[in-house]
Design a protein around this motif. Structure first.
Motif, PDB file in Angstrom:
ATOM      1  N   ARG A 155     -59.827  19.090 -17.789  1.00 51.08           N
ATOM      2  CA  ARG A 155     -58.736  19.110 -16.803  1.00 51.08           C
ATOM      3  C   ARG A 155     -58.529  17.718 -16.176  1.00 51.08           C
ATOM      4  NH1 ARG A 155     -56.309  23.731 -15.197  1.00 51.08           N
ATOM      5  NH2 ARG A 155     -57.163  25.677 -16.000  1.00 51.08           N
ATOM      6  N   TYR A 156     -59.616  17.027 -15.897  1.00 47.72           N
ATOM      7  CA  TYR A 156     -59.458  15.681 -15.328  1.00 47.72           C
ATOM      8  C   TYR A 156     -58.931  14.704 -16.372  1.00 47.72           C
ATOM      9  CZ  TYR A 156     -60.972  16.642 -10.630  1.00 47.72           C
ATOM     10  OH  TYR A 156     -61.010  17.101  -9.345  1.00 47.72           O
ATOM     11  N   LEU A 182     -56.926  15.391 -18.833  1.00 47.17           N
ATOM     12  CA  LEU A 182     -55.499  15.672 -19.068  1.00 47.17           C
ATOM     13  C   LEU A 182     -54.664  15.600 -17.786  1.00 47.17           C
ATOM     14  CD1 LEU A 182     -55.536  18.584 -21.700  1.00 47.17           C
ATOM     15  CD2 LEU A 182     -55.104  16.159 -22.091  1.00 47.17           C
ATOM     16  N   ALA A 183     -55.291  15.179 -16.680  1.00 43.84           N
ATOM     17  CA  ALA A 183     -54.540  15.100 -15.419  1.00 43.84           C
ATOM     18  C   ALA A 183     -53.404  14.088 -15.503  1.00 43.84           C
ATOM     19  CB  ALA A 183     -55.466  14.753 -14.263  1.00 43.84           C
TER      20      ALA A 183
END
Lengths: 743, 160
Positions: free
Chosen positions: B128-129, B131-132
């Motif tokens: 998630r980080y 692809l932030a």
């Protein structure tokens, strides 16, 4: 339709037909096409919130080597319809720049760099005028009025000039209802304007020929609507303007009109060459979209048992620089979720010096429902009642006379609330500084005009042409419905989006209408093709057409002929079609109007850092009645995507204007849409209460999911931080101020 | 103003082009080389739709000048599939319905592959980080995250 039908294709999850192109980079979006001899265009925009354009001197730009055309409002003619004229004047300012970013001139040149250089050579003399960007300020008698004499007849005489539309919905006697209540709460709420935030900027490629014919390629939610508007502005016959919809990189309502297409067409006509025009992100924020901001008074009365005795909403919407009528959707949605004896919702549409608003997913509903649901949550807490029980007690059901007039048919609100209450999420323990919120939401959904053409090929495959841009997988759902009705495998169907010269008129891809309306047209087109195939089989067998029937993808003899002949499959009939009367096709044109309304319920847990006011969404679950999920993965995707847009609206997103009336955050760095690291998984529970107005029970599902998150997140944040907030977005400074005020 | 001559490698092919001094790698890829898989969503490095790798490093091609890739090896979304055989990331994003409009998809795929090349077994939080920087407005990221995690597991040889 109470008995749930068994389906073969519907409810499965095949790969979408346009998928491979989209994961390999081959799909062509608005900015992905090029033409021989093409010019690049750029638009010069006003740096002022409100200014009279005294003069525009384009001579130096025109003299620059490589510049092929420069246009201003003088290059556009007159148009008859007021709505189209406003659209044209939004695309190119007519004497007065009405907002920061309003287009005042445009150039077409042989390269992007020459076009950029030419913009700097255009000299515009402005005389700045007083401006107003806040809705409550714009409603004051001394506010600068954007357009004189544009108030709709609904507006009470003497109302300040920026108020362009008024509406009043409801029934019963709200004063009597409030008098009977054990408790009445009245609150004022404000919500910021948000942008649809599609990742693909507006883009088009226009080519006007010397014979007056034109081709236009553009990213749009509705190419027939683009044709309608552009043909009128350009003074062309619709038949002479062919519009092709590119793959569309998101729209959410923001691509239901035109912002740049008339400019590209006018430049192409003047230059005699194809012209490509692509907005920058800065332009997207300053001059396209956004939705309305709102200022709202909500008054609701409730008895100690949770029964709502009356509700009254006053909604003041700010919709930018031109007259519009959108608050109506908010006033109709505000109390639609509840079965109320006494209810009233009034709305005022107001002009300001901001970009002309355009639809954003369930336009007008999220803010109104946020305000109403927030007060209902506060009242439930006041009486120490379970917030879902209160909503079930008051929920709209089949037979409820809605707050906006019609009586609801079969709807799934109570089922959604009960599913939420029974879900493990609702009873899961919360940690420190965490809170849980719940909200309902509603959207009307829409049917509208639609055309579908279907050809049965000799090899047993099917080509289907429809006229609605595929914004989130609709080619898959349409192919699936065609496969279901024809009784053939999904893979045998190829669905394409035709250009405006290929298939009949279709309304814009909006109102959550495509799977509903194009679905009905597809089913009817398939029925027409099946009827023809029955005739061909009967002819082949030499029996009467009444003596055959279609069962599971094949024609069977019936009655006394039953079993006389082996059934003829679609493929067999198609293979023989050249000898039985020629090609077989089916088509349908119509305007289905039985789109079933849709309700949703959202549950959210948030954690608020008491030191910083920063909110983290810890858990999220969406419950929504979709009638029948054709492709459940894409239905879930709509529910998840809508929820996250609503989370952004609740927590981060806002148009920020300075005292000078200029937009201060026209980029993705400062206008912060949710990113992957902001979010948990978004769980979904699909509820299926079939829409009696669709053969497969379909309801629109795309828009409802953006309606509940604002109040659900609002309630969760208030519970987590131990404060009450009445303004969106709930950014950390606002939360900290509320926490500090409580200390 | 004279243009700059650049020799580089793109998706394994030797490529030469002339670019203006201020022309971005993204504009070169799209406008000159016909590689329109990388998209311009913002032009300021905020959305990640133009993600490519330069010498294995994930970059926003809107923030790289065409002239900067002299002698480098650039990979784009067009280089991800092996002929007709989709990369597992591409296949799982499709099967997981992890795209709606698809405009962010090329950038997401390029970025996800760059992560898995470095870290074949990322946690959900790491993913998630990572692809932030790739904005998606349609999906709420749920199905993207799930599909990348499933693809990563398959690439590690784990049975799903």
């Amino acid at each position: 339709m109470n008995v749930k039908r068994k389906f073969k294709v519907l409810g499965t999850r095949p790969v979408r037909p346009d998928g491979v192109e989209k994961v390999t980079g081959k799909a062509l979006f608005g900015a992905d096409t090029y033409a021989t001899g093409m010019l690049h265009a750029r638009i010069l925009r006003s740096p002022h919130a409100h200014a009279r354009i005294v003069s525009i001197d384009t001579s130096a730009a025109e003299a620059l080597a490589g510049v092929k055309a420069v246009i201003t409002s003088a290059d556009f003619g007159e148009v008859d319809s007021e709505m189209t004229r406003d659209t044209m004047h939004n695309c190119m300012a007519n004497g007065v720049a009405l907002y920061d970013g309003h287009a005042v001139a445009a150039v077409a040149a042989i390269s992007k760099s020459v076009a950029a250089a030419a913009l700097k050579l255009i000299k515009v003399e402005y005389e700045t005028l007083p401006h107003v960007t806040d809705v409550d300020a714009a409603m004051q008698p001394d506010a600068p009025v954007l357009h004189a004499n544009r108030q709709h007849r609904s507006v009470v005489a003497g109302t300040p000039g920026n108020v362009v539309y008024y509406c009043d919905f409801g029934h019963g006697d709200v004063d009597a209802g409030f008098a009977a209540a054990d408790k009445v709460i009245e609150r004022t709420f404000k919500t910021a304007a948000t942008h649809q935030g599609y990742i693909e900027p507006h883009a088009c490629l226009a080519n006007v020929g010397s014979d007056g014919k034109a081709d236009l390629w553009c990213s749009t939610q509705g190419h027939y609507n683009v044709r309608l508007i552009c043909a009128e502005i350009m003074g062309m016959d619709e038949s002479q303007l062919r519009v092709t919809a590119s793959e569309i990189g998101g729209g959410f309502g923001g691509k239901t009109t035109v912002f740049i297409e008339p400019v590209a067409l006018a430049l192409s006509r003047k230059a005699g060459k194809p012209v490509k025009l692509v907005m920058s992100r800065d332009e997207v924020f300053r001059a396209s979209g956004p939705t309305m901001s709102a200022s709202m008074d909500i008054k609701i009365g409730m008895n100690a048992d949770g029964k709502i005795t009356a509700g009254h909403a006053k909604l003041r919407y700010q919709g930018g620089a031109f007259p519009y009528q959108m608050v109506m959707m908010g006033a109709m949605s505000a109390f639609a979720t509840y079965d109320l004896e006494h209810v009233r919702a009034e709305g005022w549409d107001v002009m300001t010096n901001r970009p002309k608003m355009i639809s954003y997913r369930a336009p007008g509903a999220p803010m109104a429902v946020y305000a109403v649901e927030s007060v209902i949550g506060e009242l439930a807490a006041e009486f120490d009642l379970d917030p879902i029980d209160v909503r079930i007690l008051n929920a709209s059901r089949e037979g409820t006379k809605s707050s906006y007039g019609p009586t609801f048919k079969a709807i799934g609100l109570v089922e959604s609330l009960e599913a939420a209450k029974a879900h493990p999420h609702y009873s899961a323990p919360l940690g420190a500084n965490q809170g849980r919120g719940v909200s309902c939401g509603f959207w009307f959904n829409f049917g509208g005009q639609v055309s579908v053409s279907m050809a049965i090929n000799a090899d047993g495959t099917v080509n289907l042409i429809e006229g609605n841009p595929d914004i989130g997988g609709s080619r898959a759902s349409i192919s699936m419905m065609a496969a279901e009705e024809l009784g053939i495998p999904y893979e045998k169907i190829k669905t394409i989006i035709g250009d405006t010269a290929s298939v009949g008129f279709s309304d814009v891809t909006d109102g959550s209408r495509v799977t509903f309306a194009v679905g009905i047209a597809t089913i009817n087109a398939a029925k027409a093709a099946k009827a023809e195939m029955c005739k061909r089989a009967a002819k082949t067998w030499g029996i009467d057409v009444d003596a055959v029937e279609w069962i599971d993808g094949a024609v069977h003899p019936t009655g006394h002929n039953a079993g006389e002949f082996p059934p003829l499959s679609l493929a067999e009939i198609a293979a023989n079609s050249g000898r039985t009367g020629g090609p077989i096709a089916g088509h349908h044109e119509g305007a289905p109007d039985k789109a079933g309304v849709s309700f949703g319920v959202h549950l959210v847990d948030t954690e608020v850092d008491p030191e910083t006011g920063f909110t983290t969404v810890k858990r999220y679950t969406v419950f929504q009645d979709v009638g029948k999920a054709i492709h459940p993965s894409y239905v879930e995707g709509q529910m998840q995507g809508g929820a996250v847009q609503g989370i952004g609206w609740a927590l981060n997103e806002e148009y920020i204007y300075g005292e000078d009336g200029r937009l201060q955050n026209a980029g993705f760095l400062d206008y912060r849409i949710p990113v992957a690291s902001d979010l948990p998984m978004i769980d979904t529970v699909i509820i299926e209460v079939p829409n009696p107005g669709h053969p497969f029970g379909v309801r629109g599902c795309g828009e409802t999911a953006i309606v509940p998150p604002l109040a659900a997140v609002g309630a969760a944040v208030c519970a987590a931080a131990g404060v009450r907030l009445f303004e969106l977005p709930m950014s950390p400074p606002k939360i900290m101020a509320a926490i500090d005020a409580k200390k | 103003m004279s243009k700059i001559h650049v020799s580089t490698e793109i998706n394994g092919d030797q490529v030469e082009f002339l670019c203006e001094t201020d022309e971005t790698l993204l504009d070169v890829l799209r406008d000159q080389l016909g590689l329109t898989g990388a998209k311009e969503g913002c032009g300021t490095g905020d959305c990640g739709a133009c993600s490519v790798t330069v010498d294995g490093r994930l970059v926003c091609s809107c923030l790289v000048l065409g002239a900067e890739v002299e002698g480098s090896a650039v990979t784009t979304i067009e280089g991800m599939a092996d002929g007709d055989a989709l990369h597992p990331l591409q296949r799982h994003l499709l099967e997981g319905a992890a795209l709606q409009c698809g405009i962010c998809t090329p950038g997401v795929l390029v970025a996800a592959k760059a992560l898995l090349d470095k870290n074949p077994d990322p946690s959900e939080e790491e993913l998630r980080y990572w692809l932030a920087g790739n904005l998606c407005r349609c999906t709420g990221y749920d199905k993207i995250i799930r599909s990348v995690m499933t693809a990563a597991a398959e690439m590690r040889g784990e049975k799903s």
